[in-house]
Design an enzyme around this catalytic site. Structure first.
Site, mmCIF file in Angstrom:
data_model
loop_
_atom_site.group_PDB
_atom_site.id
_atom_site.type_symbol
_atom_site.label_atom_id
_atom_site.label_comp_id
_atom_site.label_asym_id
_atom_site.label_seq_id
_atom_site.Cartn_x
_atom_site.Cartn_y
_atom_site.Cartn_z
ATOM 1 N N SER A 206 -5.597 49.787 -7.279
ATOM 2 C CA SER A 206 -7.016 49.703 -7.637
ATOM 3 C C SER A 206 -7.530 48.282 -7.426
ATOM 4 O O SER A 206 -6.777 47.314 -7.557
ATOM 5 C CB SER A 206 -7.219 50.069 -9.104
ATOM 6 O OG SER A 206 -6.581 51.281 -9.417
HETATM 7 N N1 SAH Z 1 -2.030 51.373 -11.317
HETATM 8 C C1 SAH Z 1 -1.548 51.542 -9.975
HETATM 9 C C2 SAH Z 1 -2.481 52.415 -9.165
HETATM 10 C C3 SAH Z 1 -1.739 53.404 -8.329
HETATM 11 S S1 SAH Z 1 -2.727 54.660 -7.594
HETATM 12 C C4 SAH Z 1 -1.283 50.200 -9.339
HETATM 13 O O1 SAH Z 1 -1.526 49.171 -9.970
HETATM 14 O O2 SAH Z 1 -0.789 50.183 -8.212
HETATM 15 C C5 SAH Z 1 -2.453 56.014 -8.680
HETATM 16 C C6 SAH Z 1 -1.061 56.560 -8.764
HETATM 17 O O3 SAH Z 1 -1.111 57.726 -9.576
HETATM 18 C C7 SAH Z 1 -0.442 56.990 -7.438
HETATM 19 O O4 SAH Z 1 0.736 56.253 -7.234
HETATM 20 C C8 SAH Z 1 -0.137 58.479 -7.653
HETATM 21 O O5 SAH Z 1 1.075 58.909 -7.048
HETATM 22 C C9 SAH Z 1 -0.059 58.570 -9.166
HETATM 23 N N2 SAH Z 1 -0.237 59.907 -9.730
HETATM 24 C C10 SAH Z 1 -1.084 60.910 -9.378
HETATM 25 N N3 SAH Z 1 -0.907 61.981 -10.161
HETATM 26 C C11 SAH Z 1 0.089 61.661 -11.056
HETATM 27 C C12 SAH Z 1 0.744 62.347 -12.125
HETATM 28 N N4 SAH Z 1 0.439 63.621 -12.446
HETATM 29 N N5 SAH Z 1 1.697 61.692 -12.809
HETATM 30 C C13 SAH Z 1 2.050 60.422 -12.503
HETATM 31 N N6 SAH Z 1 1.480 59.723 -11.509
HETATM 32 C C14 SAH Z 1 0.516 60.338 -10.792
#
Ligand code: SAH
Length: 215
Positions: free
Chosen positions: A62
């Site tokens: 993000s």
């Molecule tokens: N906070 C993270 C943002 C990653 S993007 C950072 O700092 O990099 C969001 C993430 O949510 C992705 O990696 C995706 O695989 C994950 N995601 C989506 N659905 C999910 C679920 N049901 N449980 C766990 N992670 C999930």
């Protein structure tokens, strides 16, 4: 990459403050955590711009203003540090690292094994003893760590999963992107008040989709 990344982070944080991020604790945590260590070295030069960046497997980190906004919402009106926090969507581990400076214990869950492992690698040198990385379906929350003083999702579904509401402590706050119409999302805050769950819909956002199951 300029040699002095501390100065670049200080400048990023000044811009965030100018954009309305009020919590000094959030700004200090974001000034301390080196975002460039969480992205591919080819993207490191862009790490302190206000932009989301690819982290592999179709996912993105993000943008700093969105991380700051969500953490600001979690800390608003709380003089004390947060207790236990659940993050859904570890991704590269950046936001989890920032959270670890703002809360007593952080549980961060990721459904994609490749990213869960990458986050572990990225975070190892930081030795954050209060940060627990989990591989699993965050739509179920993580009951073993519940109840949570705060919950934060980095992926948006059509609704807030019921498990999240069940695992939110009284007085706790959840911040998550939720679909409002086909392809549109808004940031939603849920407060667990004595009178029940109180939901507030905030500005439009754009997060990757929340998906069920572990891959
Ligand atoms: N906070 C993270 C943002 C990653 S993007 C950072 O700092 O990099 C969001 C993430 O949510 C992705 O990696 C995706 O695989 C994950 N995601 C989506 N659905 C999910 C679920 N049901 N449980 C766990 N992670 C999930």
């Amino acid at each position: 990459m300029p040699p002095d990344t501390q100065a670049v982070r200080a400048s990023m944080v000044r811009k965030l403050a100018a954009q309305g991020v009020r919590e000094a604790r959030v700004l200090a945590a974001m000034e301390a955590i080196e975002r460039h260590r969480f992205v591919d070295s080819a993207l490191a030069a862009q790490a302190y711009e206000d932009t989301s960046l690819p982290i592999g497997l179709g996912q993105t980190i993000s943008k700093p203003s969105v991380v700051a906004r969500m953490l600001d919402l979690l800390l608003q009106g709380r003089a004390q540090p947060l207790g236990r926090v659940l993050e859904i969507g570890t991704g590269c581990g950046y936001q989890a690292a920032v959270l670890s400076r703002l809360a007593a214990e952080v549980y961060s869950i990721e459904r994609l094994r490749g990213l869960h492992e990458r986050a572990r690698e990225n975070l190892r040198p930081l030795r954050l003893a209060n940060l627990h990385l989990l591989l699993g379906d965050g739509m179920q929350g993580y009951a073993k760590g519940a109840p949570y003083a705060a919950m934060i999702a980095a992926a948006g579904g059509q609704a807030i999963p019921p498990a999240w509401l069940e695992q939110l402590a009284p007085g706790g706050r959840l911040v998550a992107p939720v679909e409002t119409a086909a392809g549109l999302q808004a940031l939603v805050v849920v407060d667990h008040t004595p009178g029940g769950m109180r939901q507030t819909v905030l500005e439009p956002v754009h997060f990757v989709p929340l998906k069920a199951g572990v891959l």
